[in-house]
Design a protein around this motif. Sequence first.
Motif, mmCIF file in Angstrom:
data_model
loop_
_atom_site.group_PDB
_atom_site.id
_atom_site.type_symbol
_atom_site.label_atom_id
_atom_site.label_comp_id
_atom_site.label_asym_id
_atom_site.label_seq_id
_atom_site.Cartn_x
_atom_site.Cartn_y
_atom_site.Cartn_z
ATOM 1 N N LEU A 22 0.861 -1.190 0.000
ATOM 2 C CA LEU A 22 0.000 0.000 0.000
ATOM 3 C C LEU A 22 0.897 1.240 0.000
ATOM 4 O O LEU A 22 1.660 1.456 0.940
ATOM 5 C CB LEU A 22 -0.910 0.015 1.238
ATOM 6 C CG LEU A 22 -1.700 1.319 1.492
ATOM 7 C CD1 LEU A 22 -2.585 1.665 0.295
ATOM 8 C CD2 LEU A 22 -2.531 1.203 2.764
ATOM 9 N N VAL A 23 0.809 2.028 -1.068
ATOM 10 C CA VAL A 23 1.616 3.235 -1.201
ATOM 11 C C VAL A 23 0.783 4.435 -0.779
ATOM 12 O O VAL A 23 -0.271 4.705 -1.380
ATOM 13 C CB VAL A 23 2.109 3.416 -2.655
ATOM 14 C CG1 VAL A 23 2.858 4.736 -2.798
ATOM 15 C CG2 VAL A 23 2.991 2.243 -3.064
ATOM 16 N N ALA A 24 1.251 5.150 0.268
ATOM 17 C CA ALA A 24 0.595 6.382 0.714
ATOM 18 C C ALA A 24 1.530 7.551 0.407
ATOM 19 O O ALA A 24 2.573 7.697 1.042
ATOM 20 C CB ALA A 24 0.288 6.316 2.208
ATOM 21 N N GLU A 25 1.175 8.353 -0.581
ATOM 22 C CA GLU A 25 2.042 9.437 -1.056
ATOM 23 C C GLU A 25 1.161 10.563 -1.582
ATOM 24 O O GLU A 25 0.285 10.337 -2.416
ATOM 25 C CB GLU A 25 2.973 8.922 -2.151
ATOM 26 C CG GLU A 25 3.757 9.975 -2.900
ATOM 27 C CD GLU A 25 4.710 10.750 -2.000
ATOM 28 O OE1 GLU A 25 4.491 11.964 -1.847
ATOM 29 O OE2 GLU A 25 5.652 10.140 -1.461
ATOM 30 N N ASP A 26 1.366 11.791 -1.071
ATOM 31 C CA ASP A 26 0.495 12.904 -1.469
ATOM 32 C C ASP A 26 0.897 13.508 -2.806
ATOM 33 O O ASP A 26 0.060 14.086 -3.500
ATOM 34 C CB ASP A 26 0.515 13.986 -0.385
ATOM 35 C CG ASP A 26 1.887 14.569 -0.169
ATOM 36 O OD1 ASP A 26 2.064 15.786 -0.368
ATOM 37 O OD2 ASP A 26 2.798 13.813 0.216
ATOM 38 N N ASP A 27 2.179 13.407 -3.180
ATOM 39 C CA ASP A 27 2.635 13.971 -4.450
ATOM 40 C C ASP A 27 2.271 12.998 -5.574
ATOM 41 O O ASP A 27 2.769 11.871 -5.639
ATOM 42 C CB ASP A 27 4.149 14.195 -4.389
ATOM 43 C CG ASP A 27 4.649 14.951 -5.617
ATOM 44 O OD1 ASP A 27 4.478 14.455 -6.737
ATOM 45 O OD2 ASP A 27 5.235 16.030 -5.422
ATOM 46 N N GLU A 28 1.403 13.461 -6.485
ATOM 47 C CA GLU A 28 0.859 12.562 -7.502
ATOM 48 C C GLU A 28 1.937 11.997 -8.416
ATOM 49 O O GLU A 28 1.949 10.803 -8.727
ATOM 50 C CB GLU A 28 -0.198 13.307 -8.326
ATOM 51 C CG GLU A 28 -0.891 12.405 -9.343
ATOM 52 C CD GLU A 28 -1.999 13.130 -10.096
ATOM 53 O OE1 GLU A 28 -2.593 12.511 -10.990
ATOM 54 O OE2 GLU A 28 -2.250 14.326 -9.792
#
Length: 793
Positions: free
Chosen positions: A534-540
């Motif tokens: 599961l990748v949680a990253e705000d920068d698209e």
Amino acid sequence: MNIEASKIYGELTDEQSFRLLVTSVSDYAIYMLNPAGFINSWNTGAQRFNGYVASEIIGQHFSVFYTEEDRASGKPARALNTAATEGKFEDEGWRVRKDGTRFWASVVVDPIRTANGRLIGFAKITRDISERKAAEDALRESEDRFRLLVQGVTDYAIFMISPTGEITNWNSGAERIKGYSHEEVVGTHFSRFYTEGDRARNMPAQTLAIAAKEGRFEQEGWRVRKDGTLFWAHVVVDAIYDDAGKHVGFAKVTRDITERKQAAEALERANAALFQSQKMEALGKLTGGVAHDFNNLLQVIGGNLQLLAQDVAGMVKPERRVRNALAGVARGAKLAAQLLAFGRRQPLEPKVVNLGHFLRGLDDMLRRALGDGIEIETVVSGDLWNTLVDPFQVEHAILNLAINARDAMDGRGHLTIETGNASLDDAYVARNPEASVGQFVMIAVTDTGSGIPADVLTHVLEPFFTTKAEGQGTGLGLSMVYGFVRQSGGHLQIYSEVGHGTTVRLYLPRVMQEEDLVGEMHSGPITGGTETVLVAEDDEEVRKTVIELLLDLGYRVLKAKDATAALAIIESGAPIDLLFTDVVMPGPLRSPDLARKARERLPHLAVLFTSGYTENAVVHAGRLDDGVELLSKPYTREALARKIRHVLRNRQQRAMSHKVLFADVPSSRVAAPDLDAPRVLLVEDDELIRAGTAEMLRNFGLDITEAATGAMALRMLQQQAVDILLVDVGLPDTSGIELSVEACRNYPRLRVIIASGHDVALNAEQRIALPNVAILRKPYDLEDLRRMLGIRS
């Protein structure tokens, strides 16, 4: 005189006129005494002063007017005797009126003689001067009080000087402050208190000239005591004039304000240090934020270039261009790392290091980096203390300082690198507010270069400040060193003199622990996997790139734009093996809290953080929090692949250990310890993995001893016999490989099993030192252990 009076006085004889004159005088008591002192005449003034009328007093002895004390001492008789023998008696003293009150009298007694010289009596003239005496007494008392006041003042030197500068009096404060006694200094010139330089500039004469012209002179400056020491003085000189307006000298007041000056200077230094600290802190926050965004950009660029590299494999020009672009990304990553170092935001991995041993290992690298024109001298003090630092960052700092020194010497000169023990005291800290009192290990890097001007020295630690020509330096070398030292709890000091070179001293805190043994880790082939990440990253853009990298490595991927969305996916029940989350994301839920909540729902979930700037979310006191795994941006495909496999294997091992610990194992299946079975020392810092593995080993009837650190393991090896050492590679105080080498050096027959979630490759030297070694890959189960130990089922 009117006509009637003229007629009357004209009709009187001379004797009658004189008698009338004396009788009429009221401001003086004028009367006659016979030779024995008895009163035989009395005038109006005598009656007014003494209170007696003529009929009451004539015929009495004049001693009646004296006080009892004077009569007892024979003063009346002495008065008459003096007048008779010397022709006159004059005195001032207390006299007594009829009512018993006293008044202060001025007395003159003259003898009266006949023409042939026979004494026939005395003329006594008395005047009441009580008011004058009261005024004089008041003045005298005031002068005495002032004299006592001046003499009693010890904090001020108060003294008079003549119009030409000679000292005429001296108070106790002057003696205390300047060191001279009254006898030593009165009559000498006041210029003796000035420094030689001030006397050469004729300052004493100028002081008096200004005071005489303007009435006052005030100044602060250095003055000299009797013993030759200097003090900082506040001086006031006033011109003094008498009642006629004549200039009679000067009053000089001097105060020793050395402590006040020192306090003011200390405050000024403290304010300057505070300003510098605030400026550095602000710059640190700015650069940290810039580094975070910059690293995200580099991650997008670098990740896509690495994917592109696979697409253009075998194509010469495109491959070369991709390699060049990746080299640019690497340079950008180094720049971002320097910014983080300056801002004290880099995640350090400190170890206990002896810098003397460490420096000897850098000698060859420094000689290659600096060239043949630089003569390098390394001075290591004996009994050097240990310090807790990140070895990689120390190496980087020393290299930066050495390269700066080389440039300052134009490639030719003498470079000295010195280490020693240092104790910083209160006096040093007072001069250097950024420092703290305590024991430190000092590294000094000294060159014979051009030196740094004072106006430049105040800026050299600021990021991007450089004195080098454009294109020859980023201006981040010294600022990186400064940030690293401060983040490590230390202090940096620069000493420089134009034309005589520069010394940079790093003070790193002393620790009492033994030196860590730092092992060399080698990586095997890059592998992927089929687990779900599961990748949680705000920068698209970063999120897209990392997802493509993970898919390329064979993983199944779920994605979330922030921590709240990631938690929703976890709570949906989707099977997840690894949470790969950025540390810094917008929204109400912080990434560390996401990881905690995720593990509450999925106890065996592996968590890997990533960031270009941790903002202390998972880094505190300059160190990664215990149990935290971090992959710093920008990272390569290889680094990502290895780190994920390491984290997943540790997670699988934890899960297996948990299963073993909480399984309902019948007691008949747990073998009793066999006295002839091998004795195993299990060294593992993760408590759950250690407990689970120990339980597996006890199933084989083995005698198990447990240790959480390398130091603990070495002590146990000294205390008891051990046949097999089962050790994890990553220990908190050392490398499992180096621990094994140390153990086998002392116990050559020891069998060694090295466990790791990483791919481990031993170099030739380590293989020679570890002839009986085996590698156990995490996660391992009961059968893996049985096979590794050679135990039959």
